[in-house]
Design a protein around this motif. Structure first.
Motif, PDB file in Angstrom:
ATOM      1  N   ASN A   1       0.824  -1.098   0.193  1.00 21.61           N
ATOM      2  CA  ASN A   1       0.150   0.032  -0.129  1.00 21.61           C
ATOM      3  C   ASN A   1       0.957   1.328  -0.024  1.00 21.61           C
ATOM      4  OD1 ASN A   1      -1.578   2.046   0.573  1.00 21.61           O
ATOM      5  ND2 ASN A   1      -2.549   1.322   2.363  1.00 21.61           N
ATOM      6  N   ARG A   2       1.075   1.869  -1.026  1.00 25.74           N
ATOM      7  CA  ARG A   2       2.042   2.961  -1.246  1.00 25.74           C
ATOM      8  C   ARG A   2       1.434   4.252  -0.577  1.00 25.74           C
ATOM      9  NH1 ARG A   2       5.888   3.185  -5.105  1.00 25.74           N
ATOM     10  NH2 ARG A   2       6.316   1.444  -6.055  1.00 25.74           N
ATOM     11  N   ASN A   3       0.483   4.278  -0.165  1.00 21.65           N
ATOM     12  CA  ASN A   3      -0.255   5.637   0.707  1.00 21.65           C
ATOM     13  C   ASN A   3       0.557   5.486   2.027  1.00 21.65           C
ATOM     14  OD1 ASN A   3      -2.080   6.217  -1.356  1.00 21.65           O
ATOM     15  ND2 ASN A   3      -3.607   4.699  -0.331  1.00 21.65           N
ATOM     16  N   HIS A   4       1.065   4.514   2.717  1.00 23.59           N
ATOM     17  CA  HIS A   4       1.601   4.576   3.812  1.00 23.59           C
ATOM     18  C   HIS A   4       3.018   3.893   3.789  1.00 23.59           C
ATOM     19  CE1 HIS A   4      -2.107   5.609   5.357  1.00 23.59           C
ATOM     20  NE2 HIS A   4      -2.787   4.718   4.985  1.00 23.59           N
ATOM     21  N   ILE A   5       3.432   3.454   2.679  1.00 25.42           N
ATOM     22  CA  ILE A   5       4.822   2.616   2.692  1.00 25.42           C
ATOM     23  C   ILE A   5       5.426   3.214   1.369  1.00 25.42           C
ATOM     24  CG2 ILE A   5       6.025   0.486   2.201  1.00 25.42           C
ATOM     25  CD1 ILE A   5       3.864  -1.053   3.560  1.00 25.42           C
ATOM     26  N   ASN A   6       6.584   3.857   1.634  1.00 23.21           N
ATOM     27  CA  ASN A   6       7.484   4.418   0.671  1.00 23.21           C
ATOM     28  C   ASN A   6       8.712   3.398   0.387  1.00 23.21           C
ATOM     29  OD1 ASN A   6       9.662   5.923  -0.630  1.00 23.21           O
ATOM     30  ND2 ASN A   6       8.906   7.806   0.164  1.00 23.21           N
ATOM     31  N   ILE A   7       8.244   2.660  -0.900  1.00 26.35           N
ATOM     32  CA  ILE A   7       9.056   1.763  -1.379  1.00 26.35           C
ATOM     33  C   ILE A   7       9.843   1.948  -2.705  1.00 26.35           C
ATOM     34  CG2 ILE A   7       7.077   0.807  -2.364  1.00 26.35           C
ATOM     35  CD1 ILE A   7       8.351  -2.254  -1.826  1.00 26.35           C
ATOM     36  N   LYS A   8      10.970   1.464  -2.847  1.00 23.27           N
ATOM     37  CA  LYS A   8      11.776   1.519  -4.224  1.00 23.27           C
ATOM     38  C   LYS A   8      12.722   0.543  -4.291  1.00 23.27           C
ATOM     39  CE  LYS A   8      14.463   5.126  -6.770  1.00 23.27           C
ATOM     40  NZ  LYS A   8      14.948   6.639  -6.517  1.00 23.27           N
ATOM     41  N   GLY A   9      12.964   0.135  -5.505  1.00 18.31           N
ATOM     42  CA  GLY A   9      14.134  -1.039  -5.758  1.00 18.31           C
ATOM     43  C   GLY A   9      14.970  -0.386  -7.046  1.00 18.31           C
ATOM     44  N   ILE A  10      16.042  -0.700  -6.951  1.00 23.24           N
ATOM     45  CA  ILE A  10      17.107  -0.312  -8.046  1.00 23.24           C
ATOM     46  C   ILE A  10      17.815  -1.224  -8.556  1.00 23.24           C
ATOM     47  CG2 ILE A  10      18.822   1.237  -8.622  1.00 23.24           C
ATOM     48  CD1 ILE A  10      18.606   3.112  -6.527  1.00 23.24           C
ATOM     49  N   GLU A  11      17.569  -1.573  -9.788  1.00 22.94           N
ATOM     50  CA  GLU A  11      18.248  -2.794 -10.417  1.00 22.94           C
ATOM     51  C   GLU A  11      19.618  -2.647 -10.919  1.00 22.94           C
ATOM     52  OE1 GLU A  11      17.573  -5.908 -14.122  1.00 22.94           O
ATOM     53  OE2 GLU A  11      16.229  -4.138 -14.319  1.00 22.94           O
ATOM     54  N   PHE A  12      20.553  -3.394 -10.571  1.00 20.99           N
ATOM     55  CA  PHE A  12      22.014  -3.382 -11.045  1.00 20.99           C
ATOM     56  C   PHE A  12      22.186  -4.626 -11.850  1.00 20.99           C
ATOM     57  CE2 PHE A  12      21.847  -1.022  -6.893  1.00 20.99           C
ATOM     58  CZ  PHE A  12      22.379   0.168  -7.376  1.00 20.99           C
ATOM     59  N   LYS A  13      22.212  -4.153 -13.263  1.00 17.95           N
ATOM     60  CA  LYS A  13      22.440  -5.619 -14.198  1.00 17.95           C
ATOM     61  C   LYS A  13      23.572  -6.215 -14.248  1.00 17.95           C
ATOM     62  CE  LYS A  13      18.389  -3.439 -16.971  1.00 17.95           C
ATOM     63  NZ  LYS A  13      18.261  -3.069 -18.403  1.00 17.95           N
ATOM     64  N   THR A  14      24.736  -5.282 -14.066  1.00 20.35           N
ATOM     65  CA  THR A  14      26.002  -6.135 -14.426  1.00 20.35           C
ATOM     66  C   THR A  14      26.927  -5.850 -13.089  1.00 20.35           C
ATOM     67  OG1 THR A  14      26.962  -4.040 -15.125  1.00 20.35           O
ATOM     68  CG2 THR A  14      26.021  -5.605 -16.874  1.00 20.35           C
ATOM     69  N   ALA A  15      26.507  -5.148 -12.069  1.00 21.72           N
ATOM     70  CA  ALA A  15      27.175  -5.028 -10.590  1.00 21.72           C
ATOM     71  C   ALA A  15      27.569  -6.313 -10.187  1.00 21.72           C
ATOM     72  CB  ALA A  15      26.751  -4.070  -9.927  1.00 21.72           C
ATOM     73  N   ASP A  16      28.713  -6.603  -9.571  1.00 22.11           N
ATOM     74  CA  ASP A  16      29.066  -7.650  -8.806  1.00 22.11           C
ATOM     75  C   ASP A  16      28.292  -7.495  -7.531  1.00 22.11           C
ATOM     76  OD1 ASP A  16      31.225  -9.875  -8.210  1.00 22.11           O
ATOM     77  OD2 ASP A  16      31.086  -8.865  -6.512  1.00 22.11           O
ATOM     78  N   HIS A  17      27.828  -8.866  -7.138  1.00 22.48           N
ATOM     79  CA  HIS A  17      26.935  -9.119  -5.746  1.00 22.48           C
ATOM     80  C   HIS A  17      27.479  -8.244  -4.641  1.00 22.48           C
ATOM     81  CE1 HIS A  17      24.516 -11.225  -3.231  1.00 22.48           C
ATOM     82  NE2 HIS A  17      25.503 -11.584  -2.322  1.00 22.48           N
TER      83      HIS A  17
END
Length: 377
Positions: free
Chosen positions: A223-239
């Protein structure tokens, strides 16, 4: 011989990289804490702000960083926290790094449906029933709680964000995955539907491409009204590089509201003590915990007013600073300068300045000596 010298140089370089030099923090102690829920001791490293003092009842947000045994990653995260704090982009925090041995790390982060050896529940009890209460009682930790975990602990802190969201403020998951045998957090709904003005919860993730689809599925359950969520993809970066790429922007975004409110106080040329109360109230409503403005900004406000020859307002600004940070003796310097301009006797202020240096340990003995010498001049 050349190989030998290269190895020695590498060891020296690694030691320099992991050396603990902070501008806004100090190492309080390295210690062990026996967990009755886990049944064994956990190694901890505790870092506190320079202004932290057992004699002052003021509280600080608390950050738990898992996998302390990964020295390079752990130190980079600590240095980033220090950098962000020094530059007024996040509040001063109590930071506890928690180590996991290679033998126990898997069990600590795996749940019973996946394997009968899983101790995820016991680890959760260690965190919420033992470690965080200790931090609140002994370390002046507030109810703002952030967890930072990498890889398996990215998976585990995500599970805690889902299951214990009411007891957390923010999670930064570095290289998380979302599924194990018998457990699928990507399909899990985060049950946080508060009524009225309730604290915002933050989830940030730096994600490898293999798990981006799961992240998007998880994000859709929120529920984005109360949770500020974001994910960033790293396609080639090492773990092992993703923690470094993720941590600074994640911290910046979690504490952006705090930093923006702080800037409203600092940049407003019309000083009003009530404005600070309003800003602090808004910050507390947003995060669910009190967060003081930084010493640098509060002190800068005083000097800005002094420069504009608003001497009485400058004194009031420094007095507000001392209410928040009574061990910051530098504020008395500013008050003395303003009082001199107003032809006010400074005897009482000088007495308070000396008492501050005598009572608190914000400054080193050498710094105190230099400050007293300067006062005599």
């Amino acid at each position: 011989m050349n190989i030998f010298l290269l190895v020695i140089f590498s060891l020296i370089t690694i030691e320099n990289i992991t050396a603990q030099h902070y501008e806004s923090y100090q190492k309080l102690k390295d210690t062990t804490f026996y967990s009755h829920h886990l049944g064994y001791a956990k190694e901890l490293s505790i870092v506190v702000p320079l202004e932290w003092d057992t004699a002052i009842a003021k509280k600080f947000p608390v950050i738990l960083i898992f996998d302390k045994q990964n020295k390079r990653s752990n130190q980079y995260i600590l240095n980033t926290i220090d950098y962000m704090t020094t530059n007024y982009q996040m509040p001063s925090c109590v930071v506890i790094s928690v180590a996991s041995s290679f033998e126990k790390r898997y069990a600590e982060t795996v749940h019973q449906p996946t394997t009968s050896k899983g101790k995820a529940k016991e680890n959760e009890q260690f965190i919420f029933d033992e470690l965080l209460p200790l931090a609140e009682k002994e370390l002046r930790a507030s109810t703002f709680r952030m967890l930072i975990g990498h890889s398996r602990y990215g998976y585990y802190t995500t599970s805690l964000f889902i299951n214990r969201i009411k007891d957390l403020s923010a999670v930064i998951a570095l290289c998380p995955f979302y599924q194990q045998k018998g457990v699928n957090w990507a399909d899990s709904v985060v049950h946080y539907y508060p009524n009225g003005h309730q604290p915002v919860k933050y989830y940030r993730a730096g994600i490898e491409s293999d798990y981006m689809q799961d992240y998007h599925h998880f994000e859709n359950q929120v529920n984005r009204n109360h949770i500020n969520i974001k994910g960033i993809e790293f396609k080639t970066a090492d773990h092992n590089v993703i923690p470094g790429l993720t941590i600074a922007p994640a911290l910046y975004e979690v504490f952006y509201f705090w930093a923006n409110q702080q800037n409203l106080y600092y940049s407003n040329t019309h000083f009003n003590a009530a404005q600070l109360d309003t800003i602090e109230t808004q910050i507390e409503a947003h995060y669910g915990a009190k967060m003081r403005l930084s010493i640098g900004v509060l002190n800068g406000k005083g000097w800005g007013l002094l420069e504009r020859k608003e001497y009485q307002k400058a004194i009031e600004a420094w007095e507000l600073l001392l209410q928040e940070y009574p061990n910051f003796a530098d504020a008395y310097w500013g008050i003395i300068e303003a009082q001199k301009e107003l032809k006010i006797d400074t005897t009482s202020t000088i007495r308070s300045f000396k008492a501050c240096l005598d009572r608190y340990n914000y400054y080193t003995p050498q710094e105190k000596e230099e400050m007293l010498k300067e006062l005599e001049k």
